[in-house]
Design a protein around this motif. Sequence first.
Motif: not given
Length: 294
Positions: A13-17, A20-21, A30-33, A41-44
């Motif tokens: 959860r912290q890694l994801g935050q 995202r930041d 999401l669509e660009e990365v 995009a759904s996996k990211l």
Amino acid sequence: MTDEDNATTLPRRQLGQYLRDGRLAVNLTLEEVAPLMQWSASKLSRVEQGKSPGVRVVDVEALCRIYGTDDPAVVAGLVGLAKQSAGKSWWHAFDDVIPGNFDLYVGLESSARTLTIFRPDMLSGLFQTPDYANSFDRIYFPDIADEELSRRAQLKAKRQAVITRKTNPVNVDLIVHESVLRSMAGGPRVMAEQLNYLANMPANVTVRVLPFSAGFPVGISTGPFTLLDFGQDTKGRDVAPTVVYIESYAGDMYLERAKDVARYRQAYSVIQQSSLDVASSKRLLRQIVREYQG
């Protein structure tokens, strides 16, 4: 012990935050990365929500390059979170995989909606005045340069904004032991300033004092701890599991198991019942301020 007891979502959860930041900081969608990672995009999105348990170190390093994250401490911290998220453990002393200058707790604190804090030893950095904080830093880091001391003070002030900001400040319920108020740090002037600051917290912060006369309400010493709650969504569900943060000299521990959280909530409730009420706590704080000014 069941898998549910062992499982933790905190590292991912912290890694994801943080990821995202990092993405938002460089104004990427999401669509660009996602195509750059050969992901959907759904996996990211799942990675950023902490719902993907198998984030590889090479993926984290690649995302850091895409986002221009080149601070070695930050990269090492994110890599450490990726490594930790692959294992199962109901508690984490993260020191072995995450560098000490990557402060995981601050990330949690900044996203919490409610903090419940017991400090029997010293004031949390969330409430320290610059002079009070510096008195500890100069002892703990005897060779610290003035420039580094100033930088640490600036970072602490930024951290404290969570309780002073005008929009959605975090709610804090704080209990400090009376010994904290009478243990000298930096001299009488510094202590008077610190306790006066504590007596004048904004309305979203509740301060109570556990007096010497209360003895040991729980029977043994719990040590310092913080309960971090992250609020609820529109359907009344917890946004994320409550975390108990336990700070120690050897390293920090993070508990998520429901029975551990319940045990610390119960301990806090017992300590609170033995503490002075808010008005009496403020009177004691101001009385001790006058003693230091005496």
